[in-house]
Write a protein that holds these residues in place. Sequence first.
Motif, mmCIF file in Angstrom:
data_model
loop_
_atom_site.group_PDB
_atom_site.id
_atom_site.type_symbol
_atom_site.label_atom_id
_atom_site.label_comp_id
_atom_site.label_asym_id
_atom_site.label_seq_id
_atom_site.Cartn_x
_atom_site.Cartn_y
_atom_site.Cartn_z
ATOM 1 N N ALA A 62 -5.812 -20.815 4.697
ATOM 2 C CA ALA A 62 -6.044 -19.370 4.683
ATOM 3 C C ALA A 62 -4.796 -18.625 4.219
ATOM 4 O O ALA A 62 -4.837 -17.425 4.009
ATOM 5 C CB ALA A 62 -6.447 -18.899 6.074
ATOM 6 N N SER A 63 -3.682 -19.338 4.046
ATOM 7 C CA SER A 63 -2.432 -18.647 3.728
ATOM 8 C C SER A 63 -2.107 -18.612 2.245
ATOM 9 O O SER A 63 -2.251 -17.584 1.603
ATOM 10 C CB SER A 63 -1.280 -19.264 4.521
ATOM 11 N N GLY A 64 -1.675 -19.702 1.645
ATOM 12 C CA GLY A 64 -1.229 -19.654 0.253
ATOM 13 C C GLY A 64 -1.885 -20.703 -0.609
ATOM 14 O O GLY A 64 -2.582 -21.589 -0.133
ATOM 15 N N THR A 65 -1.635 -20.611 -1.919
ATOM 16 C CA THR A 65 -2.176 -21.579 -2.866
ATOM 17 C C THR A 65 -1.502 -22.925 -2.648
ATOM 18 O O THR A 65 -0.299 -23.003 -2.437
ATOM 19 C CB THR A 65 -1.952 -21.092 -4.308
ATOM 20 N N GLN A 66 -2.313 -23.996 -2.693
ATOM 21 C CA GLN A 66 -1.813 -25.353 -2.505
ATOM 22 C C GLN A 66 -2.222 -26.205 -3.693
ATOM 23 O O GLN A 66 -3.327 -26.047 -4.211
ATOM 24 C CB GLN A 66 -2.426 -25.982 -1.255
ATOM 25 N N THR A 83 -8.410 -39.052 -8.681
ATOM 26 C CA THR A 83 -7.070 -39.412 -8.237
ATOM 27 C C THR A 83 -6.072 -39.293 -9.384
ATOM 28 O O THR A 83 -6.423 -39.476 -10.544
ATOM 29 C CB THR A 83 -7.040 -40.839 -7.664
ATOM 30 N N ASN A 84 -4.865 -38.953 -9.047
ATOM 31 C CA ASN A 84 -3.771 -38.704 -9.994
ATOM 32 C C ASN A 84 -3.938 -37.411 -10.774
ATOM 33 O O ASN A 84 -3.273 -37.202 -11.783
ATOM 34 C CB ASN A 84 -3.571 -39.890 -10.950
ATOM 35 N N SER A 85 -4.855 -36.548 -10.335
ATOM 36 C CA SER A 85 -5.029 -35.210 -10.912
ATOM 37 C C SER A 85 -5.025 -34.209 -9.772
ATOM 38 O O SER A 85 -5.563 -34.491 -8.699
ATOM 39 C CB SER A 85 -6.368 -35.096 -11.647
ATOM 40 N N SER A 86 -4.430 -33.058 -9.999
ATOM 41 C CA SER A 86 -4.345 -32.040 -8.952
ATOM 42 C C SER A 86 -4.940 -30.730 -9.430
ATOM 43 O O SER A 86 -4.993 -30.460 -10.626
ATOM 44 C CB SER A 86 -2.893 -31.814 -8.536
ATOM 45 N N VAL A 87 -5.365 -29.919 -8.461
ATOM 46 C CA VAL A 87 -5.915 -28.595 -8.726
ATOM 47 C C VAL A 87 -5.208 -27.610 -7.812
ATOM 48 O O VAL A 87 -5.024 -27.896 -6.617
ATOM 49 C CB VAL A 87 -7.445 -28.557 -8.475
ATOM 50 N N ALA A 88 -4.819 -26.451 -8.350
ATOM 51 C CA ALA A 88 -4.221 -25.392 -7.534
ATOM 52 C C ALA A 88 -5.355 -24.697 -6.775
ATOM 53 O O ALA A 88 -6.208 -24.051 -7.380
ATOM 54 C CB ALA A 88 -3.478 -24.400 -8.409
ATOM 55 N N GLY A 131 -3.550 -15.406 -10.580
ATOM 56 C CA GLY A 131 -3.643 -16.832 -10.300
ATOM 57 C C GLY A 131 -5.047 -17.278 -9.939
ATOM 58 O O GLY A 131 -6.013 -16.537 -10.117
ATOM 59 N N PRO A 132 -5.144 -18.506 -9.443
ATOM 60 C CA PRO A 132 -6.458 -19.070 -9.122
ATOM 61 C C PRO A 132 -7.191 -18.227 -8.085
ATOM 62 O O PRO A 132 -6.590 -17.688 -7.163
ATOM 63 C CB PRO A 132 -6.137 -20.448 -8.551
#
Length: 132
Positions: A10-14, A79-84, A95-96
């Motif tokens: 609920a706080s910031g983009t991860q 796996t080995n891929s990330s999403v903001a 941003g997102p």
Amino acid sequence: MPSTTRLPSASGTQLLEAGHDWDAIRVPRDVGLAALAILGSRCGAVLEDPLSTAGVLYFFMPVGSAETWNVENTRALSTNSSVAIPPIRRTAGPGPRWRICPDEDNWLTDPAALEAAIGDAFENLFSEERAG
């Protein structure tokens, strides 16, 4: 399609890695918006990221779905891929941001339904370009 996926912070983009709670499909923004309209209530959470001039949308699917995904002009992320991932209710930039916010019962989209919607969206957009 119900899911046991953990909700975003609920706080910031991860920056979260795909392939654990979900796989993701990255779609050009115009195609993604058309697919979203086609899917309607059958759609799970949808993330918009204006990372380029045109931007992209991410649709989330069950883990393992990316292994067999083969749809032109899209990219499957596992796996080995990330999403903001933005905070759970962020629906405005910068941003997102969420086009459809995730919740415990509405996170994942059925891969077959998404593939069909993307195919229809590409066909509709291509037809409009030829006519215009």
